[in-house]
Design a protein around this motif. Structure first.
Motif, short mmCIF file in Angstrom:
data_model
loop_
_atom_site.label_atom_id
_atom_site.label_comp_id
_atom_site.label_asym_id
_atom_site.label_seq_id
_atom_site.Cartn_x
_atom_site.Cartn_y
_atom_site.Cartn_z
N THR A 1 -1.53 6.39 10.77
CA THR A 1 -0.41 5.84 11.55
C THR A 1 -0.14 4.38 11.17
OG1 THR A 1 -1.99 5.31 13.30
CG2 THR A 1 -0.76 7.38 13.49
N ASP A 2 -1.20 3.66 10.80
CA ASP A 2 -1.04 2.26 10.35
C ASP A 2 -1.78 2.12 9.02
OD1 ASP A 2 -0.70 -0.42 9.99
OD2 ASP A 2 -1.57 -1.03 11.92
N ASN B 1 -6.28 -2.28 4.35
CA ASN B 1 -6.73 -3.67 4.31
C ASN B 1 -8.20 -3.79 4.69
OD1 ASN B 1 -4.35 -4.79 3.43
ND2 ASN B 1 -3.63 -5.38 5.46
N ILE B 2 -8.58 -3.15 5.79
CA ILE B 2 -9.97 -3.27 6.27
C ILE B 2 -10.94 -2.59 5.30
CG2 ILE B 2 -11.58 -2.62 8.09
CD1 ILE B 2 -9.75 -4.86 8.92
N TRP C 1 0.83 -1.20 0.00
CA TRP C 1 0.00 0.00 0.00
C TRP C 1 0.87 1.26 0.00
CZ3 TRP C 1 -4.67 -0.89 -1.55
CH2 TRP C 1 -5.35 -2.05 -1.17
N ASP C 2 1.99 1.20 -0.69
CA ASP C 2 2.81 2.39 -0.89
C ASP C 2 2.05 3.36 -1.78
OD1 ASP C 2 5.83 3.48 -0.86
OD2 ASP C 2 4.98 3.78 -2.86
N PRO C 3 2.19 4.67 -1.56
CA PRO C 3 1.44 5.64 -2.38
C PRO C 3 1.62 5.47 -3.88
CG PRO C 3 2.38 6.76 -0.49
CD PRO C 3 2.91 5.35 -0.44
#
Length: 836
Positions: free
Chosen positions: A419-420, A426-427, A272-274
């Motif tokens: 922060t995460d 993912n969610i 999930w890198d930009p």
């Protein structure tokens, strides 16, 4: 006084720059000619504007090929007077990496995009028929905008584009460039980032850029349809190109994921890198557009949504390029380029195509074929529309969060990224996946316009129950049930999609073959979700550190010490069901490879053995590691180095030791042994056996006469279950005595043959062997992390199957295109007079 520089090869660069200007001018000329050709009154009178437009586009294509040839010539011949060649290549690179160096920098990336758009434009000239003029206006405009990116012109203090043919002395200021012979001091280029020296760098960027470039074609058809008020006609010819864009761009994105999995050390295929997120913006929107285009083609519903999504997909190509190439993500992504002065040009690129989208939709709003009748709730088109909406919402969430640095730059805010981010993405994205996977399943049981509701519910329920049973077995067997409830829902819906589309595929084989493409594509998507969920959700770190060793505070900032084990060279360690041993390290080209032996031991017997060779690169910013993976049918064993004290591997050769200490200080105090042939010496990590004496020992580059003596001690070293051979040499030449030691790096030894103690014969006497051993504190070690990815092959197999499904759909949609009628000019009637 101008300096006359010596040794520069200016012709290929000057020729390349000429081709850049020619390509830009030809694209602009083609744009103007095609624009006039598309006017109604001009088109009916003659085809001269059309012919000129084609000539301009062909000339643009030839010029782009010329640019490519000139740039490759410069890279291949290591002309480091050019900034691009110096920045991205070196003399030691093999040819195939020089090829990938072509698109290693931003200028090369734009040139690749430029090239693929030229190829697609020529295909449209050949295939577009009556659509050629209005469609090619957009294609030529795209080439004009792309041309400015590599133009490399300077007007006052303003720069337009960045040329790949810029000279090094013009790109930077340094005292060396005041010397006419400055090239004598530039022996090599900076080279390629070692992490990019991978075969995926050769095939991934061309595929990805073809995918990005291909999205201009459906955009061009949509703009042409709106512009020429051919509102419904453009949809059918645009669908195959949109499917092609989905197929190629999706393949390019997954290639990037596989590259990350094989070569990067973050422990997975998607982080999930930009920049990773930006690559899927246009793909998600185009997939949604394809489904709504098919809805409109079959029912006449959702025209505005289909058109809007088609147009936005290409606008997002430019926005994604802006994010990755403008420097805006420099602090939030490890993959983003730095700004090379193209920030505002990329912004203008976005504005140009967004302005076209907004203008055409607003100006034609009252004329658009929007149906007033709502879709039936139990019709396929209604739920396909809902699926497209959720794909769009999925993309919107990614855009909003990924673009935090953009919002901060625009509004002067200081918003912080999540922060995460991995957990958040993912969610949320899993929640969208639940709906999309479910819809890709039950919509297959719906029909366009009207469906037998009773039969639909029975069929859906049967297959849903069947899928639930399979899901229960899968989540229990793999441990997915331990994950968040949302992930279990995704698994249910993904398996349901596979099962439902499997039924459709079975029907297709029986005769309804036109349904096969979508069924295969959806099955692939379902398997991709299954593989991603199991492999990422249940991956298991098997390198458990139970010793309490923390390594260092700096290490603990980036890594969890409990998930990393310490291996000293040649000292086996139990790791799960494996016995692992760090055997050696070798340098092969730019790679520093560490050889780690794995042995699976069951009931005291070795049932399997293999060696993994992760790569470590020592850089100024620290250590960079590339993993190595053992692939099984149902899982992968993934290993990478997280710390090591090994910088380089010393050569294992002869070392003269006549009156000099050499590198003896690197070892413990030497121990001498007087032994005869067959005797054994012990040392800390094993034994050394004198197997024999070689009276005819040879020394490299040292000629021997009949009066000289050279004897080799044939030693066998046994350490930690491994056997090594070594032959140090004792030599008498003239009146001088020499000995030539030998290193056994893998055993941490240096051995010297220091004396001959004669007996009646040489064989009866003894010899003195001096043993040097590396101290415990200087023993080579690595800290490594090993992860098991279960069932990841479902992810890769699902990708391949999905691509096959897209390809089958392209073939189907091409067959549905009706050939345009050939207009034959009416012949004047001739009156025939009858003979009287």
């Amino acid at each position: 006084m101008d300096i006359v520089f010596k040794g520069e090869h200016l012709l290929p660069g000057q020729l390349g720059q000429f081709f850049i200007v020619l390509a830009f001018g030809a694209a602009l000329f083609s744009l103007i000619c095609y624009y006039f050709s598309a006017q109604e009154d001009v088109a009916k009178s003659d085809n001269s504007w059309l012919r000129l437009g084609r000539i301009g586009y062909w000339l643009n294509t030839v010029a782009i090929l010329g640019m490519g040839v000139c740039l490759f010539y410069i890279l291949y011949h290591n002309y480091f007077e050019y900034h691009y060649a110096w920045s991205y290549t070196s003399r030691e690179l093999p040819v195939y990496y020089i090829v990938s160096g072509f698109w290693n920098g931003q200028e090369g990336g734009f040139l690749l995009w430029y090239f693929w758009t030229a190829v697609l434009g020529n295909i449209l000239i050949w295939k577009a028929k009556s659509w050629e003029s209005p469609v090619m206006v957009t294609m030529a405009l795209t080439q004009v905008v792309l041309g400015t990116m590599v133009l490399g012109l300077q007007i006052g203090s303003a720069h337009i584009g960045s040329s790949p043919f810029l000279l090094l002395r013009n790109a930077m200021e340094a005292p060396i460039f005041k010397n006419p012979n400055y090239l004598d001091f530039i022996k090599d280029g900076k080279g390629m980032n070692p992490s990019l020296q991978n075969y995926w760098m050769i095939i991934h960027p061309p595929t990805l850029f073809l995918g990005l470039a291909s999205l201009v074609v459906p955009f061009a058809y949509a703009t042409a349809g709106l512009w020429k008020r051919r509102y419904k006609e453009w949809v059918a010819p645009a669908i195959p190109y949109a499917l092609f864009g989905c197929m190629i761009l999706g393949t390019g994105v997954i290639m990037g994921a596989f590259w990350a999995y094989e070569s990067l050390n973050f422990g997975g295929f998607w982080a999930w890198d930009p920049v990773e997120n930006a690559s899927i913006f246009p793909w998600l929107v185009l997939v949604a557009a394809v489904h709504v285009l098919i809805v409109f083609k079959n029912t006449g519903h959702s025209y505005f949504t289909a058109t809007l999504l088609t147009l936005l997909s290409f606008v997002l190509v430019w926005y994604s390029s802006f994010l990755s190439r403008s420097g805006i993500l420099g602090e939030s992504s490890v993959h983003a380029f730095t700004d090379i002065g193209l920030f505002w040009q990329l912004v203008i690129g976005i504005i140009v195509f967004l302005a076209i989208t907004i203008y055409l939709l607003i100006s034609r709003w009252k004329e658009l074929p929007i149906t007033k009748k709502d879709e039936d709730t139990y019709s396929r088109e209604f739920w396909m529309f809902v699926g497209a909406v959720f794909l769009g919402l999925s993309c919107l969430q990614l855009i909003l969060v990924t673009s935090v640095p953009v919002w901060n730059a625009m509004f002067g805010t200081k918003l912080a990224p999540p922060t995460d981010p991995v957990k958040q993405y993912n969610i949320i994205q899993a929640s969208f996946a639940v709906v999309i996977a479910l819809l890709s399943g039950f919509t297959q049981f719906l029909k366009y316009k009207q469906t037998d509701i009773r039969r639909f519910f029975i069929t859906t329920l049967v297959y849903l129950v069947f899928a639930a049973l399979i899901t229960a077995l899968v989540v229990y067997a793999t441990g997915v049930y331990k994950l968040n409830f949302v992930f279990n829902l995704v698994m249910l819906c993904a398996i349901y999609s596979v099962v439902a589309n499997g039924k459709v595929l079975a029907d297709a084989i029986k005769g309804k073959f036109k349904l096969a493409g979508s069924a295969v594509g959806h099955i692939g998507f379902g398997l991709l979700l299954v593989g991603a969920l199991i492999s990422a959700g249940t991956k298991r770190v098997i390198s458990e550190n139970l010793t309490g060793e923390q390594y260092s505070a700096e290490f603990a900032k980036d890594e969890n010490p409990k998930e990393n084990i310490l291996l000293y060279k040649n000292e086996p360690i139990k790791m799960g069901e494996y016995m692992v041993t760090f055997r050696s390290d070798t340098i092969e080209g730019a790679q520093h490879l560490f050889n780690i032996d794995y042995q699976r031991i069951q009931n005291g017997k070795v049932t399997e053995g293999f060696t993994l060779r992760p790569n470590v690169i020592q850089a100024q910013g620290g250590m960079s590691s590339s993993p190595d993976t053992k692939h099984y049918l149902f899982h992968d064993m993934y290993t990478h180095i997280t710390m090591t004290n090994v910088i380089t591997t010393e050569p294992q050769g002869e070392e003269a030791s006549h009156g000099e200490e050499g590198d003896d200080k690197k070892y413990d105090a030497p121990v001498t042994h007087e032994i005869a042939v067959g005797d054994t010496m012990t040392y800390r990590d094993g034994i050394i056996i004198l197997k024999g004496l070689n009276k005819n020992a040879k020394l490299q580059n040292i000629p021997l006469t009949d009066k000289d003596i050279a004897v080799g001690a044939q030693l066998e070293v046994i350490s930690h279950g491994k056997t090594y051979q070594s032959e140090p040499v004792y030599m008498i030449k003239g009146r001088s005595v020499f000995d030539f030691g030998k290193k056994v790096e893998d055993a941490g030894l240096k051995l010297r043959f220091t004396k001959i103690i004669p007996g009646k014969t040489l064989a009866d006497g003894k010899v003195e062997i001096t043993v040097y051993q590396q101290p415990e504190s200087k023993k080579k070690f690595i800290v490594m992390k090993a992860i098991e990815f279960p069932y990841i092959n479902f992810l890769w197999a699902g990708t391949i199957i999905m691509v096959i499904g897209f390809f089958m759909s392209i073939l189907r949609r091409n067959k549905e295109l009706k050939p345009e009628p050939v207009k034959v000019a009416a012949q004047p009637r001739v009156k025939v007079q009858k003979k009287k």
